[in-house]
Design a protein around this motif. Structure first.
Motif, mmCIF file in Angstrom:
data_model
loop_
_atom_site.group_PDB
_atom_site.id
_atom_site.type_symbol
_atom_site.label_atom_id
_atom_site.label_comp_id
_atom_site.label_asym_id
_atom_site.label_seq_id
_atom_site.Cartn_x
_atom_site.Cartn_y
_atom_site.Cartn_z
ATOM 1 N N LYS A 158 46.397 -10.059 54.741
ATOM 2 C CA LYS A 158 45.141 -9.335 54.548
ATOM 3 C C LYS A 158 45.027 -8.070 55.385
ATOM 4 N N GLY A 159 45.903 -7.923 56.383
ATOM 5 C CA GLY A 159 45.780 -6.793 57.298
ATOM 6 C C GLY A 159 44.909 -7.148 58.485
ATOM 7 N N ALA A 160 45.041 -6.398 59.554
ATOM 8 C CA ALA A 160 44.278 -6.689 60.764
ATOM 9 C C ALA A 160 44.222 -5.448 61.649
ATOM 10 N N THR A 161 43.274 -5.442 62.558
ATOM 11 C CA THR A 161 43.169 -4.406 63.580
ATOM 12 C C THR A 161 43.290 -5.084 64.933
ATOM 13 N N LEU A 162 44.299 -4.673 65.711
ATOM 14 C CA LEU A 162 44.601 -5.347 66.962
ATOM 15 C C LEU A 162 44.569 -4.386 68.142
ATOM 16 N N PRO A 163 44.082 -4.833 69.304
ATOM 17 C CA PRO A 163 44.218 -4.020 70.510
ATOM 18 C C PRO A 163 45.627 -4.196 71.083
ATOM 19 N N VAL A 242 45.776 -0.808 66.940
ATOM 20 C CA VAL A 242 46.829 -0.790 65.929
ATOM 21 C C VAL A 242 46.276 -1.399 64.643
ATOM 22 N N ARG A 243 46.370 -0.659 63.566
ATOM 23 C CA ARG A 243 45.923 -1.162 62.265
ATOM 24 C C ARG A 243 47.127 -1.699 61.493
ATOM 25 N N ILE A 244 47.131 -3.006 61.283
ATOM 26 C CA ILE A 244 48.210 -3.656 60.539
ATOM 27 C C ILE A 244 47.849 -3.614 59.057
ATOM 28 N N PRO A 245 48.626 -2.950 58.216
ATOM 29 C CA PRO A 245 48.265 -2.842 56.796
ATOM 30 C C PRO A 245 48.460 -4.162 56.065
#
Length: 391
Positions: A158-163, A242-245
């Motif tokens: 689904k994708g994610a936004t991680l520090p 970091v935006r994981i697509p």
């Protein structure tokens, strides 16, 4: 770094690889050593921090094809070994060599054209003759940096936004990268007039060499910055987002432009590459954009057909099982796989697997025996029977 210091370092030894190592071998060795000696994993360990900086410096040279070529040419020219003791083919003297300090250790500036070995060294270390008006402190792009993150299966789909917390070299925030104490500025070196090079003659040769007074920088810092000690670069901890697509694959790299090591002399910084490691899911698997799942079903459901409920990452769907379906058959549920931002969409692949009960009560056993008797005229393996009977 001066030319003498650059030649004197054994970058291959720092990474523990041979001089003919491939780019992949160099990258693998760097990732292993950088992970072992990363400041985040070795808080307060000065030796680990020193090693981390050394392997990063070595990787910055050996991972760049042009820099590696120049470095290898310098090693072939002077031989390998510590600074100040390089062999030179055809040199005079009983040992057949000379001290590289004879080239780099003199600060006197003499008149004469640049040429001979000086021109070779000028090419190796990114410098041209003062007659061309260039400086020794040529802008140099920062090195690329790589780090690792681990995410779960659902985040990969689904994708994610991680520090992302990093400890890495960066432009000094106190001096802004010029290396001088706030309120002061570097001054132009009077010996080389800011070129970073001086020239001298020796016999038939004219040499251009790094200026000893400014160490080839072209400027002198009288009052160094207390944070970076005049280097213009300091190690600091920073947090990035970091935006994981959606649909990222295991071991895929994500590029963050300009987030690597800072450039020198005003050049662009390098890039940061985030390598993604995806944890496996206990139920779902993956084939490109398709999700996979194995669903146990009863013999009756396969033989008679029916409708079963199958889980998806968003919820559940109903799936029709045709009558007479064989165990191992794969049914496709459209549009329930991985959806990427470019509009591509995968499916859910459902493998039906016959579930055989390990125990059964008397009623079930009697029913199964009756079924076996009713089907006694049906041979489920005719090809095998033919082989056994020699037909």
């Amino acid at each position: 770094m001066s030319a003498r210091e650059w030649i004197g370092k054994d970058f291959y030894r720092e990474l523990g690889v041979s001089s003919d190592a491939t780019a992949d071998e160099i990258k693998k060795a760097y990732r292993k050593l950088a992970k072992e000696n990363h400041p985040d994993a070795n808080a307060g360990n000065a030796e680990a921090e020193k090693k981390f900086k050394a392997v990063s410096e070595a990787y910055g040279v050996l991972s760049d094809a042009s820099k590696r070529k120049e470095y290898d040419e310098a090693r072939r020219l002077f031989g390998s070994g510590g600074p100040g003791g390089f062999g030179f083919p055809g040199g005079g003297g009983g040992s057949g060599g000379f001290d590289v300090g004879d080239i780099f250790g003199q600060a006197g500036q003499q008149q004469g054209g640049f040429g001979g070995l000086g021109d070779i060294l000028g090419g190796l270390f990114g410098r041209r003759g003062a007659a061309a008006g260039a400086t020794a402190n040529r802008p140099q792009r920062g090195a690329d940096v790589e780090t690792d993150v681990r995410i779960d299966f659902t985040e990969a789909v689904k994708g994610a936004t991680l520090p992302l917390r990093l400890s890495s070299p960066a432009t000094c925030s106190t001096c802004g990268g010029n290396g001088a104490k706030p309120g002061t500025s570097p001054r132009t070196c009077s010996t080389c007039q800011g070129s970073g090079l001086v020239s001298r003659s020796q016999g038939a040769f004219a040499f251009s060499e790094p200026c000893r007074d400014c160490r080839g920088r072209g400027t002198i810092i009288d009052d160094p910055c207390p944070e970076c000690a005049g280097e213009g670069v300091s190690t600091r901890t920073r947090t990035l987002t970091v935006r994981i697509p959606p649909g990222v694959a295991d071991d895929q790299r994500i590029r963050l432009a300009g987030q690597g090591e800072p450039g020198r002399g005003g050049a662009q910084p390098g890039d940061l590459y985030v390598r993604v490691h995806v944890a496996p899911h206990k139920v779902f698997g993956r084939q490109d954009l398709d999700l996979t799942i194995t669903v146990p079903v009863s013999f009756a459901e396969l033989a008679l057909g029916g409708t079963i409920t199958v889980p998806t990452l968003e919820g559940k769907v109903s799936l029709k099982v045709p009558q007479g379906t064989a165990s191992g058959r794969v049914l496709r549920v459209r549009g329930k796989g991985i959806a990427k931002r470019d509009g591509s969409q995968g499916d859910l692949l459902v493998t039906l697997q016959a579930s055989i009960p390990s125990t059964m009560d008397d009623k079930a056993r009697e029913a199964l025996v009756a079924y076996a008797e009713a089907m006694s005229g049906h041979d489920p393996r005719p090809e095998i029977t033919e082989l056994l009977e020699g037909r």
